[in-house]
Design an enzyme around this catalytic site. Structure first.
Site, short mmCIF file in Angstrom:
data_model
loop_
_atom_site.label_atom_id
_atom_site.label_comp_id
_atom_site.label_asym_id
_atom_site.label_seq_id
_atom_site.Cartn_x
_atom_site.Cartn_y
_atom_site.Cartn_z
N PRO A 105 0.78 -1.24 0.00
CA PRO A 105 0.00 0.00 0.00
C PRO A 105 0.81 1.30 0.00
O PRO A 105 0.84 2.06 0.97
CB PRO A 105 -0.84 -0.13 1.26
CG PRO A 105 0.02 -0.93 2.18
CD PRO A 105 0.73 -1.92 1.29
N CYS A 106 1.44 1.58 -1.13
CA CYS A 106 2.24 2.80 -1.24
C CYS A 106 1.37 4.06 -1.19
O CYS A 106 1.87 5.14 -0.89
CB CYS A 106 3.10 2.78 -2.50
SG CYS A 106 2.21 2.41 -4.01
#
Length: 176
Positions: free
Chosen positions: A137-138
Site C-alpha cells: 500500500p504505497c
C-alpha cells in the site's frame, strides 16, 4: 509469467503472476514505471477453473481479494507475492506492507523505520517503483504534514484509495 486485466474503481488493473504462483505485479493503466505489456506474458481469463495452474490460481485469488477490498469488506490483500527489486526496494516495500489500513505515514517515517533517516529521497524513489500497488500500500505514504504527494498511479487514484480507507491526507499536491 501470465497476466490478466480486471476492472476496478481505479480503472483497469493488470495482474501479473510468475510461474511459481506468486503475484509479481499489479499495475494501473498509465502507471509510471509500468513495464511494457510484452513483459507480462500471455493473457488469461479469470476466474480460473478447478484445474488451474498455480499462476492462474493466484490471479483468480488476487482478483477476488481486490473486489472485496474495493467493496470495503477486506482491509489487506494477502496473496502470495514476489516483487522484483533491489534489497533496498524490497525493504521499503516491506515497510509499506506494515502500514495499517486507514493510516498514513510520511516518507520520513518510512526512512526512519528503515534506520536510514537521511534516505528520504531514496525511499520515495523505491516507493515510486512499487510493482504491487494496492497489495503493497504505497498510497498510504504522504508528504510532510499529510500533503498528498507523488503516486505512480496518479494523485486522483491515491486520493480515492485513501478515501476508501478513510485515511488522513492533506490537500497539497506535487509530483514524484
Amino acid at each position: 509469467m501470465i497476466h490478466t486485466v480486471v476492472d476496478s474503481p481505479l480503472g483497469p488493473l493488470t495482474l501479473v503472476a510468475d510461474d511459481e504462483g506468486r503475484l509479481a505485479g499489479l499495475y494501473m493503466q498509465d502507471q509510471r514505471y509500468r513495464p511494457a505489456d510484452e513483459r507480462f506474458g500471455p493473457a488469461v481469463t479469470v476466474p480460473a477453473g478447478p484445474d488451474a495452474d498455480p499462476a492462474e490460481a493466484v490471479l483468480t485469488e488476487a482478483a477476488d481479494q481486490l473486489q472485496e477490498y474495493f467493496a470495503g469488506t477486506r482491509r489487506s490483500l494477502d496473496v502470495p507475492h514476489a516483487p522484483l527489486g533491489t534489497p533496498f526496494q524490497r525493504a521499503v516495500w516491506d515497510a509499506l506492507a506494515r502500514i495499517p489500513y486507514g493510516e498514513t505515514r510520511t516518507y520520513t517515517d518510512v526512512a526512519r523505520e528503515l534506520g536510514r533517516p537521511t534516505a528520504v529521497r531514496a525511499v520515495g524513489a523505491a516507493i515510486g517503483r512499487n510493482p504491487l500497488c494496492v497489495v503493497v500500500p504505497c498510497h498510504r505514504v504522504v508528504g510532510a504534514g499529510g500533503a498528498l504527494t507523488g503516486y505512480a498511479g496518479g494523485l486522483v487514484r491515491k486520493q480515492r484509495l485513501l478515501e476508501l480507507e478513510n485515511a488522513p491526507a492533506g490537500r497539497a499536491a506535487s509530483g514524484c
